[in-house]
Design an enzyme around this catalytic site. Structure first.
Site, short mmCIF file in Angstrom:
data_model
loop_
_atom_site.label_atom_id
_atom_site.label_comp_id
_atom_site.label_asym_id
_atom_site.label_seq_id
_atom_site.Cartn_x
_atom_site.Cartn_y
_atom_site.Cartn_z
N LYS A 86 71.15 -25.15 45.26
CA LYS A 86 70.53 -26.39 45.71
C LYS A 86 70.02 -26.24 47.14
CE LYS A 86 71.69 -30.13 47.83
NZ LYS A 86 70.43 -30.46 48.52
N GLY A 111 76.07 -25.13 55.98
CA GLY A 111 75.65 -26.45 56.42
C GLY A 111 76.60 -26.97 57.48
N SER A 112 76.70 -28.28 57.56
CA SER A 112 77.47 -28.88 58.66
C SER A 112 78.98 -28.76 58.41
CB SER A 112 77.10 -30.35 58.79
OG SER A 112 77.42 -31.03 57.60
N THR A 113 79.73 -28.79 59.50
CA THR A 113 81.19 -28.74 59.40
C THR A 113 81.70 -29.97 58.65
OG1 THR A 113 81.36 -27.38 61.36
CG2 THR A 113 83.30 -28.67 60.80
N GLY A 148 81.24 -29.33 55.04
CA GLY A 148 82.16 -28.24 54.69
C GLY A 148 83.58 -28.77 54.46
N GLU A 166 79.97 -21.50 55.58
CA GLU A 166 79.38 -21.07 56.85
C GLU A 166 78.89 -22.34 57.53
OE1 GLU A 166 77.03 -20.42 59.51
OE2 GLU A 166 75.65 -19.36 58.15
N CYS A 201 72.65 -22.01 63.45
CA CYS A 201 74.09 -22.29 63.56
C CYS A 201 74.74 -21.41 64.61
CB CYS A 201 74.77 -22.16 62.21
SG CYS A 201 74.29 -20.68 61.35
N GLU A 243 77.90 -29.46 68.52
CA GLU A 243 76.68 -28.75 68.12
C GLU A 243 75.49 -29.72 68.17
OE1 GLU A 243 76.30 -27.53 63.97
OE2 GLU A 243 75.50 -25.62 64.68
P1 ADP Z 1 72.68 -30.99 58.09
O1 ADP Z 1 73.52 -32.00 58.79
O2 ADP Z 1 72.33 -29.85 58.96
O3 ADP Z 1 71.55 -31.54 57.29
P2 ADP Z 1 74.34 -30.86 55.80
O4 ADP Z 1 75.67 -30.21 55.78
O5 ADP Z 1 74.27 -32.33 55.70
O6 ADP Z 1 73.65 -30.28 57.08
O7 ADP Z 1 73.42 -30.26 54.65
C1 ADP Z 1 73.47 -28.94 54.19
C2 ADP Z 1 73.30 -28.94 52.69
O8 ADP Z 1 74.41 -29.63 52.11
C3 ADP Z 1 72.07 -29.68 52.18
O9 ADP Z 1 71.56 -28.97 51.07
C4 ADP Z 1 72.62 -31.03 51.76
O10 ADP Z 1 71.86 -31.67 50.78
C5 ADP Z 1 73.97 -30.62 51.21
N1 ADP Z 1 74.97 -31.70 51.19
C6 ADP Z 1 75.01 -32.83 51.92
N2 ADP Z 1 76.10 -33.57 51.62
C7 ADP Z 1 76.78 -32.88 50.66
C8 ADP Z 1 78.00 -33.09 49.93
N3 ADP Z 1 78.75 -34.16 50.14
N4 ADP Z 1 78.39 -32.16 49.04
C9 ADP Z 1 77.64 -31.05 48.82
N5 ADP Z 1 76.48 -30.79 49.46
C10 ADP Z 1 76.05 -31.68 50.38
#
Ligand code: ADP
Length: 480
Positions: free
Chosen positions: A187, A239-241, A244, A261, A295, A392
């Site tokens: 995704k 993606g974001s902590t 994660g 990561e 990151c 960050e």
């Molecule tokens: P950013 O804040 O940098 O956009 P995110 O962690 O929100 O980073 O997004 C990174 C990825 O994780 C994107 O593909 C986003 O659609 C996806 N994402 C966002 N929320 C969730 C979730 N609850 N579970 C799984 N994937 C998610």
């Protein structure tokens, strides 16, 4: 189905944009076919430079994710059994097709994400191809990678990627998963789906068996459905902590393997014996590469006190020469911020910094009248406790602190919830070895910054996540 769309409007002034071929509307790539989302909902992917619509992208719901995972589970039975050399051939083919379309991929990446075309063309796309080449080579050599061990693939890998390096992150995820005999549901991030969808076309053209790679587009709930699916055996997330942590909660108690990561707040440390001009270039590259949407960005600069004035003067001078503007212009150094939301986040941090009273500096370059732009920004004499030094920002904003001794800078650099990367600039090898062993960071660069290679592992400590991608470690993460 493939038609020219309004992305071609950009071609008027920019010669390279005439090389792109995008559909007006993208379906989901499931089981080797392009299918409609079951909700029939689409969302717009737009250009952060001028806010214009580029293409409609499908919003996958839980049912679509289920279809994709079932297809990957079915394909796994075949893919995990075919000869490793055969698997390698498909991965090589994908790499070569990507190379053939590298120019188009670079333009689309720049258009959709806001990154400078120079970076997409010279860094992102070649590196993405190299990841496929590198892991293709490992496919039939796994017994040499893990001698005397009975390694088996995990099954279906659910892979979720961010918007800062869209195609490169897709390559980091897909290539090692395929080389080790896993199948994939990927995704992409909602603001940057287009190069992943072009990659789906390339994967289709490679002739790889249907269902081995599936690409589902959508928002956070699409990602969450993938994480929760019982037939997914491995989650690879960048993606974001915050997300994660949510993922860890969802998979707790399940048998799912995960690599996460996450964010970073990396220290870039300049000693007084460093080659100053090179270090200044390293600082610029460390924080302004990809608008700071990195990151492992070197977002906390530590300069030894006796050279601080000189370094900051040279740094400000060099910053003034940075061209901020249309990402598709090959002279652009700093492109557009990826989204309006991200620009707001960055602006909020800048306002906090100004209120906190740190010395503030922004370049005075002209910005495009439309689109999401932010000037390269510095905060000098930032307190260790400042939000700016702790959180960050994910934008072109650098904090500067000074230090006197090696022990002091190690203590300050490690005083962060994150532990992804660090940079050390010095003429002394002994200092480099001393620091690399004491800095709590997954990657430590010496006299360089933001250098990546498929053969070297990447990943963090603490709130920067766990697991490694790249190199042999990246293979191990897809095997049991
Ligand atoms: P950013 O804040 O940098 O956009 P995110 O962690 O929100 O980073 O997004 C990174 C990825 O994780 C994107 O593909 C986003 O659609 C996806 N994402 C966002 N929320 C969730 C979730 N609850 N579970 C799984 N994937 C998610």
């Amino acid at each position: 189905m493939s038609t020219k769309n309004n992305a071609w409007e950009y071609a008027d002034s920019i010669e390279s944009a005439s090389h792109i071929n995008l559909r007006k509307q993208y379906g989901l790539y499931i089981d080797g076919k392009w299918v409609k989302p079951s909700s029939n909902k689409y969302f717009s992917s737009s250009n952060p430079h001028d806010e214009k619509h580029i293409a409609d992208v499908s919003e996958a719901n839980e049912d679509d994710v289920d279809r994709a995972v079932q297809a990957a589970a079915k394909a796994y039975k075949l893919w995990s059994k075919i000869s490793a050399a055969e698997r390698g051939k498909y991965i090589f083919r994908i790499a070569r097709l990507m190379q053939e379309q590298a120019r188009e991929l670079a333009v689309i990446e720049s258009l959709d994400s806001g990154k400078p075309i120079r970076e997409a063309r010279d860094i992102d796309i070649p590196l993405a191809c190299n990841h496929f080449f590198y892991y293709a080579g490992w496919a039939d050599k796994l017994e040499y990678a893990f001698p005397n061990q009975q390694k088996k693939p995990l099954g279906v890998a659910g892979q979720i990627i961010p918007w800062n390096f869209p195609l490169l992150m897709a390559a980091w995820k897909i290539a090692p998963a395929l080389a080790t005999g896993n199948t994939v549901v990927l995704k992409p991030a909602e603001t940057t789906s287009l190069t992943a969808l072009k990659l789906a076309e390339i994967i289709e053209a490679s002739g790889i068996p249907s269902g081995v790679v599936n690409i589902v587009t959508g928002f956070g709930d699409t990602g969450a459905a993938l994480v929760a699916h019982p037939k997914v055996s491995k989650i690879a997330f960048t993606g974001s902590t915050a997300v994660g942590k949510l993922i860890q909660k969802t998979i707790a108690g399940s048998n799912k393997k995960a690599t996460l990561e996450l964010g970073g707040k990396s220290a870039n440390i300049i000693f007084d014996d460093a080659p100053i001009d090179q270090a200044v270039e390293g600082i610029i590259n460390g924080i302004f590469f990809n608008q700071g949407h990195v990151c492992c960005a070197g977002s906390r600069l530590f300069v030894q006190e006796n050279i601080a004035e000189k370094v900051i003067r040279k740094l400000k001078h060099r910053m003034q020469s940075l061209q901020v503007g249309n990402p598709l212009d090959k002279n652009t150094d700093i492109g557009a911020i990826n989204s309006k939301e991200q620009l707001k986040i960055i602006q909020r941090y800048i306002d906090i910094g100004i209120k906190e009273g740190s010395e503030f500096f922004q370049t005075d370059c002209a910005l495009p009248v439309q689109g999401y732009y932010c000037r390269p920004t510095l905060f000098v004499n930032v307190a260790q406790s400042s939000i700016l030094a702790q959180e960050e920002i994910f934008g072109p904003v650098l904090t500067i602190q000074t230090f006197r001794t090696v022990d002091e800078v190690i203590q300050k650099a490690n005083n962060s919830p994150y532990g992804l990367a660090a940079g050390v600039w010095t003429d002394k090898g002994s200092k480099i070895f001393n620091l690399t062993s004491k800095l709590k960071a997954g990657v430590v660069w010496a006299n360089t910054y933001n250098k990546f290679d498929p053969s070297s592992p990447f990943g963090g400590y603490k709130e920067s996540g766990f697991g490694r991608e790249g190199g042999l470690h990246g293979l191990g993460a897809y095997l049991k």
